[in-house]
Design an enzyme around this catalytic site. Structure first.
Site, PDB file in Angstrom:
ATOM      1  N   ASN B  45      49.515  70.812  80.011  1.00 36.41           N
ATOM      2  CA  ASN B  45      48.493  70.195  80.876  1.00 36.41           C
ATOM      3  C   ASN B  45      48.791  68.719  81.071  1.00 36.41           C
ATOM      4  N   CYS B  46      49.157  68.088  79.958  1.00 35.60           N
ATOM      5  CA  CYS B  46      49.293  66.632  79.958  1.00 35.60           C
ATOM      6  C   CYS B  46      50.470  66.168  80.802  1.00 35.60           C
ATOM      7  N   THR B 279      31.838  79.001  64.543  1.00 34.08           N
ATOM      8  CA  THR B 279      30.589  78.769  65.272  1.00 34.08           C
ATOM      9  C   THR B 279      29.425  79.281  64.427  1.00 34.08           C
ATOM     10  N   PRO B 282      30.066  83.393  62.105  1.00 32.16           N
ATOM     11  CA  PRO B 282      31.285  83.067  61.350  1.00 32.16           C
ATOM     12  C   PRO B 282      32.520  83.873  61.761  1.00 32.16           C
ATOM     13  N   TYR B 285      35.260  81.625  66.205  1.00 28.83           N
ATOM     14  CA  TYR B 285      35.696  80.236  66.082  1.00 28.83           C
ATOM     15  C   TYR B 285      35.696  79.599  67.462  1.00 28.83           C
ATOM     16  N   ALA B 286      35.559  78.301  67.486  1.00 37.22           N
ATOM     17  CA  ALA B 286      35.723  77.593  68.759  1.00 37.22           C
ATOM     18  C   ALA B 286      36.493  76.302  68.497  1.00 37.22           C
ATOM     19  N   ASP B 289      38.606  71.617  73.915  1.00 41.49           N
ATOM     20  CA  ASP B 289      37.680  70.874  74.775  1.00 41.49           C
ATOM     21  C   ASP B 289      36.289  71.480  74.836  1.00 41.49           C
ATOM     22  N   TYR B 433      59.887  45.988  58.997  1.00 35.19           N
ATOM     23  CA  TYR B 433      60.215  44.815  59.797  1.00 35.19           C
ATOM     24  C   TYR B 433      61.707  44.537  59.818  1.00 35.19           C
ATOM     25  N   LYS B 441      54.795  39.326  59.925  1.00 33.18           N
ATOM     26  CA  LYS B 441      53.356  39.597  60.031  1.00 33.18           C
ATOM     27  C   LYS B 441      53.153  40.306  61.362  1.00 33.18           C
TER      28      LYS B 441
HETATM   29  C1  LIG Z   1      70.628  37.730  56.878  1.00 34.23           C
HETATM   30  C2  LIG Z   1      69.310  38.214  56.401  1.00 34.23           C
HETATM   31  C3  LIG Z   1      68.631  39.176  57.116  1.00 34.23           C
HETATM   32  C4  LIG Z   1      67.408  39.650  56.663  1.00 34.23           C
HETATM   33  N1  LIG Z   1      66.766  40.596  57.401  1.00 34.23           N
HETATM   34  C5  LIG Z   1      65.555  41.028  56.989  1.00 34.23           C
HETATM   35  C6  LIG Z   1      64.827  41.951  57.766  1.00 34.23           C
HETATM   36  O1  LIG Z   1      65.272  42.361  58.848  1.00 34.23           O
HETATM   37  N2  LIG Z   1      63.629  42.382  57.307  1.00 34.23           N
HETATM   38  C7  LIG Z   1      63.118  41.927  56.125  1.00 34.23           C
HETATM   39  O2  LIG Z   1      62.018  42.338  55.749  1.00 34.23           O
HETATM   40  N3  LIG Z   1      63.775  41.036  55.373  1.00 34.23           N
HETATM   41  C8  LIG Z   1      64.977  40.587  55.767  1.00 34.23           C
HETATM   42  N4  LIG Z   1      65.634  39.653  55.024  1.00 34.23           N
HETATM   43  C9  LIG Z   1      65.049  39.229  53.753  1.00 34.23           C
HETATM   44  C10 LIG Z   1      64.028  38.122  53.951  1.00 34.23           C
HETATM   45  O3  LIG Z   1      64.582  37.089  54.683  1.00 34.23           O
HETATM   46  C11 LIG Z   1      63.590  37.639  52.580  1.00 34.23           C
HETATM   47  O4  LIG Z   1      62.996  38.703  51.896  1.00 34.23           O
HETATM   48  C12 LIG Z   1      62.582  36.522  52.654  1.00 34.23           C
HETATM   49  O5  LIG Z   1      63.101  35.451  53.362  1.00 34.23           O
HETATM   50  C13 LIG Z   1      62.204  36.080  51.253  1.00 34.23           C
HETATM   51  O6  LIG Z   1      61.369  34.991  51.296  1.00 34.23           O
HETATM   52  P1  LIG Z   1      61.450  33.905  50.148  1.00 34.23           P
HETATM   53  O7  LIG Z   1      60.464  32.867  50.498  1.00 34.23           O
HETATM   54  O8  LIG Z   1      61.353  34.560  48.842  1.00 34.23           O
HETATM   55  O9  LIG Z   1      62.927  33.350  50.247  1.00 34.23           O
HETATM   56  P2  LIG Z   1      63.601  32.533  51.410  1.00 34.23           P
HETATM   57  O10 LIG Z   1      62.995  32.864  52.700  1.00 34.23           O
HETATM   58  O11 LIG Z   1      65.055  32.718  51.250  1.00 34.23           O
HETATM   59  O12 LIG Z   1      63.245  31.037  51.048  1.00 34.23           O
HETATM   60  C14 LIG Z   1      63.640  30.485  49.832  1.00 34.23           C
HETATM   61  C15 LIG Z   1      63.996  29.034  50.056  1.00 34.23           C
HETATM   62  O13 LIG Z   1      63.900  28.366  48.831  1.00 34.23           O
HETATM   63  C16 LIG Z   1      64.893  27.381  48.787  1.00 34.23           C
HETATM   64  N5  LIG Z   1      65.079  27.030  47.390  1.00 34.23           N
HETATM   65  C17 LIG Z   1      65.601  27.790  46.418  1.00 34.23           C
HETATM   66  N6  LIG Z   1      65.585  27.129  45.260  1.00 34.23           N
HETATM   67  C18 LIG Z   1      65.035  25.929  45.509  1.00 34.23           C
HETATM   68  C19 LIG Z   1      64.757  24.798  44.693  1.00 34.23           C
HETATM   69  N7  LIG Z   1      65.020  24.811  43.424  1.00 34.23           N
HETATM   70  N8  LIG Z   1      64.190  23.734  45.285  1.00 34.23           N
HETATM   71  C20 LIG Z   1      63.899  23.713  46.600  1.00 34.23           C
HETATM   72  N9  LIG Z   1      64.157  24.759  47.396  1.00 34.23           N
HETATM   73  C21 LIG Z   1      64.714  25.850  46.850  1.00 34.23           C
HETATM   74  C22 LIG Z   1      66.073  28.048  49.432  1.00 34.23           C
HETATM   75  O14 LIG Z   1      66.978  27.094  49.908  1.00 34.23           O
HETATM   76  C23 LIG Z   1      65.417  28.854  50.532  1.00 34.23           C
HETATM   77  O15 LIG Z   1      65.433  28.178  51.748  1.00 34.23           O
HETATM   78  C24 LIG Z   1      66.866  39.148  55.462  1.00 34.23           C
HETATM   79  C25 LIG Z   1      67.540  38.182  54.743  1.00 34.23           C
HETATM   80  C26 LIG Z   1      68.740  37.704  55.199  1.00 34.23           C
HETATM   81  C27 LIG Z   1      69.452  36.669  54.423  1.00 34.23           C
HETATM   82  C1  LIG Z   2      53.634  75.542  71.602  1.00 36.63           C
HETATM   83  C2  LIG Z   2      52.416  76.297  71.114  1.00 36.63           C
HETATM   84  C3  LIG Z   2      52.467  77.684  71.623  1.00 36.63           C
HETATM   85  C4  LIG Z   2      52.377  76.307  69.597  1.00 36.63           C
HETATM   86  O1  LIG Z   2      53.517  76.915  69.070  1.00 36.63           O
HETATM   87  P1  LIG Z   2      53.858  76.712  67.548  1.00 36.63           P
HETATM   88  O2  LIG Z   2      54.941  77.643  67.231  1.00 36.63           O
HETATM   89  O3  LIG Z   2      52.655  76.786  66.717  1.00 36.63           O
HETATM   90  O4  LIG Z   2      54.264  75.196  67.510  1.00 36.63           O
HETATM   91  P2  LIG Z   2      55.669  74.520  67.367  1.00 36.63           P
HETATM   92  O5  LIG Z   2      56.732  75.192  68.100  1.00 36.63           O
HETATM   93  O6  LIG Z   2      55.399  73.113  67.718  1.00 36.63           O
HETATM   94  O7  LIG Z   2      56.001  74.668  65.813  1.00 36.63           O
HETATM   95  C5  LIG Z   2      55.133  74.180  64.871  1.00 36.63           C
HETATM   96  C6  LIG Z   2      55.362  74.953  63.602  1.00 36.63           C
HETATM   97  O8  LIG Z   2      56.669  74.696  63.120  1.00 36.63           O
HETATM   98  C7  LIG Z   2      56.599  74.075  61.862  1.00 36.63           C
HETATM   99  N1  LIG Z   2      57.696  73.130  61.844  1.00 36.63           N
HETATM  100  C8  LIG Z   2      57.936  72.118  62.693  1.00 36.63           C
HETATM  101  N2  LIG Z   2      59.099  71.543  62.397  1.00 36.63           N
HETATM  102  C9  LIG Z   2      59.613  72.221  61.358  1.00 36.63           C
HETATM  103  C10 LIG Z   2      60.815  72.121  60.623  1.00 36.63           C
HETATM  104  N3  LIG Z   2      61.760  71.246  60.937  1.00 36.63           N
HETATM  105  N4  LIG Z   2      61.025  72.983  59.632  1.00 36.63           N
HETATM  106  C11 LIG Z   2      60.099  73.906  59.336  1.00 36.63           C
HETATM  107  N5  LIG Z   2      58.963  74.059  59.994  1.00 36.63           N
HETATM  108  C12 LIG Z   2      58.730  73.217  61.006  1.00 36.63           C
HETATM  109  C13 LIG Z   2      55.243  73.494  61.764  1.00 36.63           C
HETATM  110  O9  LIG Z   2      54.868  73.342  60.428  1.00 36.63           O
HETATM  111  C14 LIG Z   2      54.452  74.519  62.499  1.00 36.63           C
HETATM  112  O10 LIG Z   2      54.279  75.657  61.694  1.00 36.63           O
HETATM  113  P3  LIG Z   2      52.878  75.993  60.978  1.00 36.63           P
HETATM  114  O11 LIG Z   2      51.845  75.863  62.028  1.00 36.63           O
HETATM  115  O12 LIG Z   2      53.072  77.370  60.470  1.00 36.63           O
HETATM  116  O13 LIG Z   2      52.734  75.000  59.887  1.00 36.63           O
HETATM  117  C15 LIG Z   2      51.108  75.570  71.542  1.00 36.63           C
HETATM  118  O14 LIG Z   2      51.010  74.319  70.877  1.00 36.63           O
HETATM  119  C16 LIG Z   2      51.058  75.308  73.005  1.00 36.63           C
HETATM  120  O15 LIG Z   2      50.824  76.193  73.769  1.00 36.63           O
HETATM  121  N6  LIG Z   2      51.316  74.073  73.467  1.00 36.63           N
HETATM  122  C17 LIG Z   2      51.370  73.765  74.869  1.00 36.63           C
HETATM  123  C18 LIG Z   2      49.980  73.520  75.438  1.00 36.63           C
HETATM  124  C19 LIG Z   2      49.414  72.246  75.006  1.00 36.63           C
HETATM  125  O16 LIG Z   2      49.417  71.910  73.825  1.00 36.63           O
HETATM  126  N7  LIG Z   2      48.881  71.473  75.964  1.00 36.63           N
HETATM  127  C20 LIG Z   2      48.337  70.200  75.688  1.00 36.63           C
HETATM  128  C21 LIG Z   2      49.397  69.208  75.423  1.00 36.63           C
HETATM  129  S1  LIG Z   2      50.456  69.003  76.833  1.00 36.63           S
END
Ligand SMILES: Cc1cc2nc3c(=O)[nH]c(=O)nc-3n(C[C@H](O)[C@H](O)[C@H](O)COP(=O)(O)OP(=O)(O)OC[C@H]3O[C@@H](n4cnc5c(N)ncnc54)[C@H](O)[C@@H]3O)c2cc1C
Ligand SMILES: CC(C)(COP(=O)(O)OP(=O)(O)OC[C@H]1O[C@@H](n2cnc3c(N)ncnc32)[C@H](O)[C@@H]1OP(=O)(O)O)[C@@H](O)C(=O)NCCC(=O)NCCS
Ligand SMILES: Cc1cc2nc3c(=O)[nH]c(=O)nc-3n(C[C@H](O)[C@H](O)[C@H](O)COP(=O)(O)OP(=O)(O)OC[C@H]3O[C@@H](n4cnc5c(N)ncnc54)[C@H](O)[C@@H]3O)c2cc1C
Ligand SMILES: CC(C)(COP(=O)(O)OP(=O)(O)OC[C@H]1O[C@@H](n2cnc3c(N)ncnc32)[C@H](O)[C@@H]1OP(=O)(O)O)[C@@H](O)C(=O)NCCC(=O)NCCS
Lengths: 559, 559
Positions: B45-46, B279, B282, B285-286, B289, B433, B441
């Site tokens: 439907n969707c 319903t 017992p 069932y319903a 929509d 993240y 954040k």
């Molecule tokens: C290349 C890279 C990629 C990353 N990518 C991700 C990501 O995608 N997702 C994610 O969740 N996390 C990621 N991280 C990790 C994330 O950056 C850290 O977890 C986070 O910055 C930690 O915060 P913190 O304040 O503890 O340390 P930091 O942010 O490193 O800050 C600590 C600061 O304290 C300073 N410091 C240390 N000792 C002293 C001291 N004695 N006096 C004064 N200053 C000091 C250091 O110079 C540093 O600047 C990444 C880290 C790196 C390096």
């Molecule tokens: C498709 C339809 C017939 C349901 O069929 P279905 O076989 O129950 O559903 P799916 O094919 O999605 O499979 C789900 C089942 O596989 C299981 N499953 C999914 N992935 C799995 C995996 N990798 N390994 C094992 N089991 C898995 C699920 O647990 C579920 O089984 P269960 O109900 O016994 O727990 C029904 O949902 C339908 O008609 N949909 C179209 C209409 C509609 O929903 N319209 C509104 C939205 S557009």
């Protein structure tokens, strides 16, 4: 009028800067001093790989809040290039080294917040500091790597360590059109994942001809005649050749200051803290990579070196230091994600291997499903593995890989885990659905349904890497599917298309331990239900079907 | 051997087909009969609007499971074109009309599952059934609309009703290069949202020159000399001209059968059921929509005509009918999403206006933030409104609009709501993240932080549409920002850039009720904290800043 409260913060980036701004918002009159040993405060560490690769084009963008802004807007006494050298707890005083002026001074504090982060691991080895060998933690590191990659004639980069940062660097070096070799001590990329779930990333790397050395650690750096890095020698004796080497071997928490001051260090090597991020000295807080958090899945203290927790804990510690009160730092699930070319991989909580290691009796299911309605153009398959406790059904963790919608599924499950949910509760979440965004039964539901089926004895799931030897393996895909993609690591499979199963039950032995498999597990589930209700006493569904089996077997044979 | 269990299901699509397959998986021996009055079972439907617009190119794709598949794989006795006309509960028997054979027959059941869906509302009015007037519920409807839109010379479509389906139809007619007029009785598009949150959708429509008639209901259909629809006359007397009219006025649950059988009907007009979808009888069932669910935010029974709940309730009802047991149908949050060109809008739980209507004392905050790290290319701003209970902090609902990441935020909050979370718990969720996927954040955190600040008296939020008359309004953006985009609906605003606020406090009267505003609320929050700590006794932050204010004022003046 009471003495002005002095809050000193050590470390001016994720945890530290977050503490400073919140402290100021909560307390206009406090003196807030932010010590940062390096040049930059409040920069986007997580953006560094993308800046190196040029995907983030402007360096300026990485400076999230400048020192000037922190000074003007938040009246924070930002002291860059000033390093805290010692904490004198008896005197409530720090010894600070001003690296610009090259002099030391004492600094009094009422409250001290430590967010010194962590340092890249760099094991002692031959030529570890040869020109061309880098680690990546801050902007200066990034500048150096970028310069070396772009301005020298570097043609090939070796990345050692295939964790989050190593993978990002491999991707970004490829973007710079360098040849890339990636070496990892574990037998898989992204070691936090279960092996099979890491395989799509491995494929994405191989598709770009990135040379992978798995299960092989670095032994030493090799150098050319001029003493410059020319690659790394691996423990196996193999060599990964390159004129640029980046070590992404993980991090070591910066706990030296805390240790020297006699603060308690936790079992996982981070500074021990309570739920207000207070160390064993209540006037001293520690957050971020240097500290420990309460880890949700286990309830134990653990280091979780990620930016989200650092930001949130810093914020709360800043508030607590500034007002003597705050909410508690909630448990952390270790939720993380990485992009490797078109592929994304995310994880929250425990993998299966980690859950086992920690002594749980975990179960898991892996499903594969489209990231949005299959009938709507652009649907992409993702794989989702859910790990849960056998007794309680409590969710322990999840892993997801795919090219779209990975972050959403991980965040939904991380949220459920934060609230202590079981897989039964997860099965009931009411997610948004319109064809461009999801499915009436989302992959999260499918995983949760399967987990509930497992707990209720409706279906049982065999892990995708299981040894199928001695079992009656029934492949319920169509003949065409089976012949074009035989089930990996399985001999003597019995191909019976699901739609013929009821008629052909006689070909099977109901007394034999039986495994059913199909494409991803859905048809096998239907088949398992037929078999179970026809006297087959031991039936298991191969988790994730032929798709995930292929990944698992590829990883098994790689070991 | 006991008598074979006969399960009859009325309605062969979302709820009904889901019940049938699960019932079969749970019970191999039951007789399962699926009655569908129309031609197709298990269709998407969707997907219908997208098929009409050609975004889903193949009609075939809409047939999720064919009757053949249900027959072969699930041994379901699919009876298309057969309509249940009457339920004889005393005899456990239905009266069924076979529309092909044009004959009636009786059908016995042990368990009966009703999933007859709903019918599009089509109020009695002049020319309501003129050629060119359509409603959209099933494939036949879609075929007719598509044919009319493509094969006739239709140049302009009028869509009446700007709910989910109306908006999708407006988008898809535009895709077919028709001129589009969209009329809605409410003064906003997507009435489930609070007015200001609907404004980005309205903009997306206006950007395509879609003619909007808001606050204006349909009075009658206009016809040309041949009696074909030529547009609609609105209650205001205005006319929306077009040679194709689609009515998307909401749905009326198909409860006639149930009512005639004496089954209890709930207060919201759906079939009343317990947590097992039973319903008042017992054995019957319903789901879907036609039925009611327990609505999470209120704990009351309510109709929620969405595919997710229908699928999940159908699955559980099928299991219960087949085995006499199942998990309970969890509460439903009414989580929904729609795409309107580049914009998406999602909602879960209660809007502010609905919360008020229901007698809550709700609070809300609206934040705007990037869908992933701002320093990473491609970051798009989204707006997120969080509605929560004043006393408990319990999350009541959320709304989100933006061009990316909307579904994720809604799903995270819907998951938190499912688990009864407060905004305090939401502030602690550990989301994934990395720069391409989120922020350290996340917008979810920002909204939750703001909500906690509100509850804790750290900041207070004024709703974006508030009357600012008589308040001291401080705009803390830079001069340039203020002059290029003055704060809407505010006169005599005092522009003091945040970074000068501490120095210029003397220009303000601390005794006056004060409102601070900035771009989206972040700087105003910092400003509010400064003012509050400088003797300003009544300070409020204009929720969502100038951005959301502009939407709110645009909506206010439209009323
Ligand atoms: C290349 C890279 C990629 C990353 N990518 C991700 C990501 O995608 N997702 C994610 O969740 N996390 C990621 N991280 C990790 C994330 O950056 C850290 O977890 C986070 O910055 C930690 O915060 P913190 O304040 O503890 O340390 P930091 O942010 O490193 O800050 C600590 C600061 O304290 C300073 N410091 C240390 N000792 C002293 C001291 N004695 N006096 C004064 N200053 C000091 C250091 O110079 C540093 O600047 C990444 C880290 C790196 C390096
Ligand atoms: C498709 C339809 C017939 C349901 O069929 P279905 O076989 O129950 O559903 P799916 O094919 O999605 O499979 C789900 C089942 O596989 C299981 N499953 C999914 N992935 C799995 C995996 N990798 N390994 C094992 N089991 C898995 C699920 O647990 C579920 O089984 P269960 O109900 O016994 O727990 C029904 O949902 C339908 O008609 N949909 C179209 C209409 C509609 O929903 N319209 C509104 C939205 S557009
Ligand atoms: C155009 C459109 C777009 C939609 N988009 C979305 C969306 O994006 N997201 C979302 O969540 N929801 C969406 N919905 C709503 C969703 O499709 C419904 O909530 C869902 O299908 C309800 O399931 P149901 O089983 O109750 O009813 P249906 O799926 O409508 O099935 C009911 C069936 O019962 C049959 N029937 C009725 N009476 C009898 C009888 N007496 N005997 C035999 N058969 C009978 C009907 O012919 C019908 O086929 C959309 C609906 C439409 C029409
Ligand atoms: C940027 C940084 C200095 C923190 O500054 P900040 O002012 O605390 O954070 P933000 O600018 O994100 O603003 C968040 C504040 O605005 C509030 N807020 C957000 N949106 C709001 C809105 N629309 N209305 C009102 N308040 C809002 C939040 O509640 C929060 O205030 P609070 O802490 O008092 O509750 C720090 O996080 C940092 O240095 N980050 C870069 C380093 C880093 O994190 N690296 C790792 C990841 S790459």
């Amino acid at each position: 009028m009471p003495q002005k409260l002095t809050i000193v913060i050590v470390g001016g980036v994720a945890g530290g800067a977050s503490a400073a701004t919140r402290a100021r918002r909560m307390n206009e009159s406090a003196e807030i001093i932010l010590l940062e040993k390096d040049e930059h405060v409040s920069f986007a560490n997580c953006g560094l790989p993308y800046y190196i690769g040029g995907e983030i084009a402007e360096r300026q963008k990485l400076l999230v809040a400048t020192a000037d802004l922190l000074r003007t807007r938040f009246q924070i006494d930002v002291r860059a290039n000033q390093e805290c050298k010692k904490i004198d707890r008896a005197a409530n005083q720090l010894s600070v080294r001003d690296h610009l002026k090259q002099e030391d001074y004492d600094l009094a504090y009422d409250k001290l917040i430590l967010s010194p982060g962590a340092a890249p691991l760099a094991p002692p080895m031959e030529n570890a500091d040869a020109p061309g060998v880098f680690t990546l933690r801050n902007l200066a590191d990034a500048d150096k790597i970028r310069e070396h990659a772009i301005k020298t004639s570097a043609r090939k980069a070796v990345v050692v360590g295939a964790g989050f940062i190593g993978l990002e660097m491999a991707e970004q070096f490829h973007r710079l059109e360098l040849d890339v070799a990636l070496a990892e001590l574990q037998t898989q990329v992204l070691p936090p994942l279960d092996p099979e779930m890491s395989y799509p990333l491995e494929q994405a790397l191989r598709d770009r001809d990135i040379q992978l050395f798995l299960g092989d650690g670095i032994a030493s750096v090799m150098t050319d005649e001029r003493g410059n890095a020319s690659g790394v020698k691996l423990q196996s004796g193999e060599a990964a050749i390159g004129d640029l080497v980046v070590l992404g071997l993980g991090v070591r928490p910066n706990v030296q200051l805390a240790k020297a001051a006699g603060l308690e260090i936790g079992a996982t090597g981070g500074i021990a803290v309570n739920r207000f991020s207070q160390t064993s000295d209540p006037d001293i807080y520690a957050v971020g990579d240097a500290a420990e958090y309460t880890y949700g899945p286990t309830g134990q203290q653990m280091r979780v070196p990620l930016a989200g927790p650092a930001n949130r804990a810093g914020r709360l510690a800043g508030e607590h230091a500034a007002t003597d009160g705050s909410a508690e730092m909630p448990e952390v699930q270790g939720t993380a994600i990485v992009r490797v070319f078109e592929q994304a991989a995310g994880i929250t909580g425990l993998s299966m291997k980690m859950a086992r290691k920690l002594g749980y009796d975990p179960l898991s299911v892996t499903i594969a499903a489209n990231h949005h309605a299959g009938y709507f153009p652009g649907a992409k398959q993702l794989a989702l593995k859910l790990v849960f406790e056998k007794e309680s059904g409590k969710i322990l963790g999840a892993q997801c890989t795919g090219v779209a919608g990975v972050d959403k599924r991980i965040d939904v499950i991380a949220t459920a885990m934060q609230l202590g949910a079981t897989v039964r509760q997860l099965a009931g979440v009411d997610l948004c659905y319109a064809p461009p965004f999801g499915s009436a039964k989302d992959p999260v539901h499918m995983a949760a349904f399967s987990a509930c089926n497992y707990l209720d004895g409706i279906d049982a799931f065999l892990e995708s890497d299981a040894d199928l030897e001695g079992r009656q393996v029934v492949d319920v895909r169509t003949e065409k599917e089976v012949s074009s993609k035989p089930l990996a690591g399985a001999e003597g499979t019995l191909p019976i298309p699901l739609d013929e199963l009821r008629q052909r039950l006689g070909e099977l032995d109901p007394a034999k331990p039986t495994v059913v498999s199909c494409g991803v597990g859905v048809r096998a589930h239907a088949a398992a239900r037929i078999l179970r209700q026809n006297g087959f006493s031991d039936v298991q569904n191969l988790s994730g079907g032929a798709l995930v089996r292929q990944w698992a077997v590829a990883k098994r044979t790689a070991e």
